[in-house]
Design a protein around this motif. Structure first.
Motif, PDB file in Angstrom:
ATOM      1  N   UNK A  89       0.694  -1.173   0.063  1.00 48.24           N
ATOM      2  CA  UNK A  89      -0.074  -0.094   0.019  1.00 48.24           C
ATOM      3  C   UNK A  89       0.822   1.233   0.011  1.00 48.24           C
ATOM      4  N   UNK A  90       0.669   2.139  -0.908  1.00 47.34           N
ATOM      5  CA  UNK A  90       1.339   3.258  -1.164  1.00 47.34           C
ATOM      6  C   UNK A  90       0.508   4.431  -0.152  1.00 47.34           C
ATOM      7  N   UNK A  91       1.035   5.049   0.523  1.00 52.32           N
ATOM      8  CA  UNK A  91       0.141   6.002   1.697  1.00 52.32           C
ATOM      9  C   UNK A  91       0.432   7.483   1.169  1.00 52.32           C
ATOM     10  N   UNK A  92      -0.674   8.368   0.932  1.00 51.79           N
ATOM     11  CA  UNK A  92      -0.608   9.565   0.474  1.00 51.79           C
ATOM     12  C   UNK A  92      -1.397  10.429   1.435  1.00 51.79           C
ATOM     13  N   UNK A  93      -1.051  11.516   2.037  1.00 50.30           N
ATOM     14  CA  UNK A  93      -1.836  12.176   2.874  1.00 50.30           C
ATOM     15  C   UNK A  93      -1.993  13.688   2.099  1.00 50.30           C
ATOM     16  N   UNK A  94      -3.098  14.036   1.954  1.00 52.21           N
ATOM     17  CA  UNK A  94      -3.311  15.483   1.358  1.00 52.21           C
ATOM     18  C   UNK A  94      -3.364  16.500   2.217  1.00 52.21           C
ATOM     19  N   UNK A  95      -2.770  17.829   1.741  1.00 49.43           N
ATOM     20  CA  UNK A  95      -2.993  18.771   2.732  1.00 49.43           C
ATOM     21  C   UNK A  95      -4.365  19.457   2.700  1.00 49.43           C
ATOM     22  N   UNK A  96      -4.602  20.128   3.941  1.00 46.23           N
ATOM     23  CA  UNK A  96      -6.165  20.689   4.070  1.00 46.23           C
ATOM     24  C   UNK A  96      -6.664  20.047   5.167  1.00 46.23           C
ATOM     25  N   UNK A  97      -8.058  20.515   5.499  1.00 51.06           N
ATOM     26  CA  UNK A  97      -8.770  20.114   6.788  1.00 51.06           C
ATOM     27  C   UNK A  97      -9.275  18.763   6.514  1.00 51.06           C
ATOM     28  N   UNK A 136      -9.959  14.390   7.896  1.00 48.92           N
ATOM     29  CA  UNK A 136      -9.972  13.659   8.919  1.00 48.92           C
ATOM     30  C   UNK A 136      -9.187  12.367   8.692  1.00 48.92           C
ATOM     31  N   UNK A 137      -8.828  12.239   7.303  1.00 48.95           N
ATOM     32  CA  UNK A 137      -8.125  11.185   6.940  1.00 48.95           C
ATOM     33  C   UNK A 137      -8.562   9.755   7.136  1.00 48.95           C
ATOM     34  N   UNK A 138      -9.955   9.750   7.317  1.00 50.75           N
ATOM     35  CA  UNK A 138     -10.732   8.620   7.337  1.00 50.75           C
ATOM     36  C   UNK A 138     -11.702   8.527   6.074  1.00 50.75           C
ATOM     37  N   UNK A 139     -12.472   9.842   6.039  1.00 42.85           N
ATOM     38  CA  UNK A 139     -13.574   9.882   4.746  1.00 42.85           C
ATOM     39  C   UNK A 139     -12.864  10.623   3.860  1.00 42.85           C
ATOM     40  N   UNK A 140     -11.855  11.492   4.244  1.00 45.44           N
ATOM     41  CA  UNK A 140     -11.233  12.515   3.167  1.00 45.44           C
ATOM     42  C   UNK A 140      -9.751  12.625   3.592  1.00 45.44           C
ATOM     43  N   UNK A 141      -9.070  12.725   2.490  1.00 45.08           N
ATOM     44  CA  UNK A 141      -7.613  13.311   2.684  1.00 45.08           C
ATOM     45  C   UNK A 141      -6.687  12.367   2.650  1.00 45.08           C
ATOM     46  N   UNK A 144     -16.424   2.161   0.750  1.00 42.60           N
ATOM     47  CA  UNK A 144     -15.229   1.723   1.708  1.00 42.60           C
ATOM     48  C   UNK A 144     -14.804   3.494   2.011  1.00 42.60           C
ATOM     49  N   UNK A 145     -14.189   3.596   3.183  1.00 45.22           N
ATOM     50  CA  UNK A 145     -13.621   4.844   3.540  1.00 45.22           C
ATOM     51  C   UNK A 145     -12.333   4.549   3.078  1.00 45.22           C
ATOM     52  N   UNK A 146     -11.401   5.954   3.360  1.00 47.69           N
ATOM     53  CA  UNK A 146      -9.985   5.907   2.900  1.00 47.69           C
ATOM     54  C   UNK A 146      -9.108   4.857   3.359  1.00 47.69           C
ATOM     55  N   UNK A 147      -9.653   4.031   4.383  1.00 49.51           N
ATOM     56  CA  UNK A 147      -8.739   3.011   5.091  1.00 49.51           C
ATOM     57  C   UNK A 147      -8.893   1.771   4.358  1.00 49.51           C
ATOM     58  N   UNK A 148      -7.956   1.478   3.362  1.00 53.52           N
ATOM     59  CA  UNK A 148      -7.907   0.085   2.967  1.00 53.52           C
ATOM     60  C   UNK A 148      -6.381   0.007   2.517  1.00 53.52           C
TER      61      UNK A 148
END
Length: 496
Positions: free
Chosen positions: A118-126, A128-133, A165-169
């Motif tokens: 799994x390649x992990x990427x976190x986007x900038x901004x507001x 929750x990194x579960x449903x978005x980001x 599925x949320x962003x968690x996979x």
């Protein structure tokens, strides 16, 4: 190797060399367990026996002892005793994995080693990194020698996963059945609200190892945690078994005691041809304090082997790991052979580890031992204990082991208990207390003790208890009637 990975490589080598040059007398460094050269280690990854060599990759954060940007560190061994540290093999150096090379697996075919992760990427901004980001990209890189890897391919992005599925996979594990390739990934499905998200495992299929289609979902009837990590699906002795790590299950004494679980479901339905597979009756793999994110593979003789991470995520507030003071944290468990019998998984130390037996230091054929007899002294910090022909009187509490001052194991009222006791226990346990499991009968025990780790196997591996500990002194006392054999163990041989 691109410019980003070259910069990372130089910085990591410098960090590792700085640690070696300090030459710190590190009393917690382990003798026969894989550790990070420096910094942080977590999940075992890409476990495989390829072209006569075992490859053991691991999640590695060399710059932070508390975890950070994830790479894949890499050890190789021909016999699970003598190891070569290869260095970092996979770097977060592409836009699809720039915030971490997360967990994954190895698949062998056509004299090539296929690494899926799994390649992990976190986007900038507001977010929750579960449903978005967050982006969780399924990645592939291929090697013909286990050392050099091809350019990375992004096989699946968020748009390619089911919409519920949320962003968690994450954590792809790949295998083949007949002419079809299968991949399982852990997932967090949207619930009615955030507090009711649903853990499950997604099954994908492919005809070419690159184009994947979601074909089945494995789940429980009722919600069992909000996220299932590190799935591993295999057939052992005629039984399909799914290992996974549910997060968010309510802790229950003597059943589900750790903050996050690691265990398995038996699959008695055809996941290859049905869209929905319901599983139940989750069984914990290891009842100790420190076991998570295990992965299995086949050894040179075709035996199913499992290695786990000797820790559990998000336990920093309840466990002070004393190795942090020396610049590193965590290790992997010893490799364990799996078998399936009596409706459950059994695990025992891999047979190759018997080569670590340096000498027999104690043998007592069926006698009554008392807690006044010390069988291990401070000059021995790595040893193996084999106990069998145990005589138990259920009316008398007559079986107890003192594994150094402050740590005991005992069998009482059909329950096996591992417990840190008293003020000393608080110190050497790093804040932990007790773990236990129901056990109808105590037949035998095998203990693998290292400088700061302990792995206990009960009734030929019917139960296992794993924990880190930090003894003030090394000693071993036992109460009860039984046979005892103790071996002093040598160390893994590491070629740095």
């Amino acid at each position: 190797m691109n410019l980003v990975s070259k910069i990372f490589k130089e910085a990591i080598i410098q960090k590792e060399n700085e640690y070696l040059k300090k030459n710190i007398k590190d009393k917690w460094r382990l003798n026969f367990h894989i550790m990070p050269p420096v910094g942080w280690l977590n999940d075992p990854n890409g476990l495989s026996y390829f072209k006569g060599i075992y490859n053991i990759f691991f999640q590695y954060s060399p710059f932070e002892t508390e975890g950070g940007l994830k790479f894949w560190g890499h050890y190789q061994t021909k016999d699970l005793i003598n190891y070569k540290y290869v260095g970092v093999s996979i770097y977060p150096d592409e836009k699809y994995d720039c915030h971490g090379v997360y967990s994954g697996s190895a698949f062998i075919e056509d004299d090539k080693l296929y690494i899926y992760y799994t390649g992990n990427v976190k986007l900038l901004g507001k977010h929750d990194y579960i449903e978005s980001g967050r982006e969780a990209n399924t990645m592939l890189t291929v090697s013909e020698d286990g050392i050099n890897f091809s350019e990375k391919e992004c096989l699946m992005k968020m748009k390619d996963y089911p919409k519920d599925i949320t962003n968690h996979i994450r954590d792809p594990k790949v295998f083949k059945y007949d002419d079809i390739y299968y991949m399982v990934q852990g997932a967090r499905k949207y619930g009615i609200d955030r507090n009711n998200d649903i853990g499950e495992v997604l099954v994908f299929s492919s005809k070419d190892k690159r184009k994947w289609t979601h074909t089945s979902t494995i789940h429980t009837k009722d919600i069992f945690g909000y996220m299932w990590e590190c799935p591993d699906l295999f057939n052992l002795d005629g039984q399909d078994i799914l290992i996974t790590c549910p997060q968010g299950v309510k802790q229950v004494e003597s059943i589900y005691e750790n903050i996050y679980l690691s265990g398995y479901f038996l699959i008695n339905d055809d996941y290859k041809n049905k869209e929905s597979i319901e599983v139940n009756n989750f069984t914990v793999l290891d009842r100790g304090f420190d076991f998570y994110a295990p992965q299995t593979f086949l050894d040179e003789n075709g035996n199913r082997v499992i290695i786990g991470w000797m820790s559990v995520p998000d336990t920093e507030d309840i466990h002070k790991n004393l190795t942090v003071d020396y610049g590193w944290q965590h290790c992997l468990t010893i490799p364990r052979e799996l078998s399936f019998k009596n409706g459950k998984l059994y695990q025992k130390p891999h047979r190759n580890l018997e080569k670590l037996r340096e000498k027999k230091i104690f043998e007592n054929k069926y006698s009554n031992n008392t807690l006044s007899d010390n069988l291990i002294y401070n000059d021995i910090n790595s040893y193996e204990v084999i106990i069998d022909n145990i005589k138990i009187d259920n009316n008398i509490n007559n079986f107890e082991i003192l594994i150094s001052k402050g740590l005991c194991a005992k069998y009482k009222d059909n329950k096996f208990i591992l417990e840190f006791v008293g003020d000393t226990g608080k110190t050497i346990g790093g804040g932990r207390n007790k773990r236990s499991a129901h056990l109808e009968e105590l037949k035998n025990i095998r203990i693998m003790a290292d400088t700061s780790s302990l792995e206990i196997f009960i009734n030929d591996g019917e139960l296992a208890f794993t924990t880190r500990y930090y003894p003030l002194e090394y000693s071993f006392k036992i109460l009860g009637e039984m046979n005892i054999t103790i071996y002093k163990l040598s160390s893994f041989k590491f070629n740095p």
